[in-house]
Design an enzyme around this catalytic site. Sequence first.
Site, PDB file in Angstrom:
ATOM      1  N   ASP A 119      61.242 -15.398 -35.127  1.00 37.96           N
ATOM      2  CA  ASP A 119      60.963 -15.465 -36.556  1.00 37.96           C
ATOM      3  C   ASP A 119      61.501 -16.753 -37.162  1.00 37.96           C
ATOM      4  OD1 ASP A 119      59.991 -14.532 -38.977  1.00 37.96           O
ATOM      5  OD2 ASP A 119      61.838 -13.483 -39.476  1.00 37.96           O
ATOM      6  N   HIS A 162      54.950 -23.566 -35.906  1.00 35.71           N
ATOM      7  CA  HIS A 162      54.508 -22.752 -34.767  1.00 35.71           C
ATOM      8  C   HIS A 162      54.535 -23.575 -33.475  1.00 35.71           C
ATOM      9  CE1 HIS A 162      53.551 -19.430 -37.334  1.00 35.71           C
ATOM     10  NE2 HIS A 162      52.652 -20.096 -38.008  1.00 35.71           N
ATOM     11  N   LEU A 185      60.120 -13.687 -12.812  1.00 35.28           N
ATOM     12  CA  LEU A 185      60.332 -13.296 -14.206  1.00 35.28           C
ATOM     13  C   LEU A 185      59.052 -12.667 -14.725  1.00 35.28           C
ATOM     14  CD1 LEU A 185      61.840 -13.383 -17.004  1.00 35.28           C
ATOM     15  CD2 LEU A 185      60.751 -15.622 -17.347  1.00 35.28           C
TER      16      LEU A 185
END
Length: 301
Positions: free
Chosen positions: A77, A94, A188
Amino acid sequence: MFSLQFPIPIENLPVTPPPKFLLSGCALPKPYVFKRRRFSNLRLRAADVAAPVAEEAALPAGLQKEFLPRHVAVIMDGNVRWARRMNLPDSNGHDAGVRSLREMVDLCLEWDIPVLSVFAFSYDNWLRSKREVDFLMFLFERVLKSEMEKSSRKGIRLSVIGDLSLLPKSLQTLINEAVERTKSNTKLQLIVAASYSGRYDVVQACRTLARKVKDNEIQVEDINDDLIEQELETKCTHIPHPDLLIRTSGELRISNFLLWQSAYTEFFFSETLWPDFRKDDFVEALLSYQTRQRRYGGRQS
């Protein structure tokens, strides 16, 4: 082979066949010849011995490998606030957020954290302006195209959860290709929540179980936590419950993310905006996590 030096002259010693003995597991050849040599081999051996210690030292000071979380979830955020503070277009925030995500992925790989879940786009984010939504969809496609090959080489398995039917068709195709291409990777697991709602995740699981009851596949009495979890979107991973959930930007809520799965998750709220979230911030969150006592409702005597 290690060289030897004796504190006394050896020229006057009786010349007799010396017994065989082992040095570093190898019999010395005859005749014995002792020469002054550099200690380069000794230094190499010391480096070999120190190698595992150096590898262990890669973990930041204070962190204990055996107490690292197995599943970290992140609400990324603050991208737009970051851009506006910098007097930049919202899209730049972004873009900067993608760089922070890359760094966190690399840190999880380096420290052997097996699952990382990130909240990339909430179902509620569809209410944002068309311009911002279109850019986010474009950014998602761009990152998938540019990172797919690299991620596959690193051993990253990609999973995407959420109502993907609402995404552009071209993006759906890319997601399916990336998920299929990386499904065998084990280093991962990166779970990206896009068009995701924690509430809807529970609702769709209940609907699926209701259909199974209607079709006589299960009985109402069979429904329990395990059955519900088998229908949640996080069934894509063998570690569905985050040990640690991090939210950036100073907000103190989890905004409809992994509601069921976070029942016993430890939370860490950071004031840092996501594009500025770096290694030191991640270490701070992990250090905080390692101070927690996870009792799961029990009590330690």
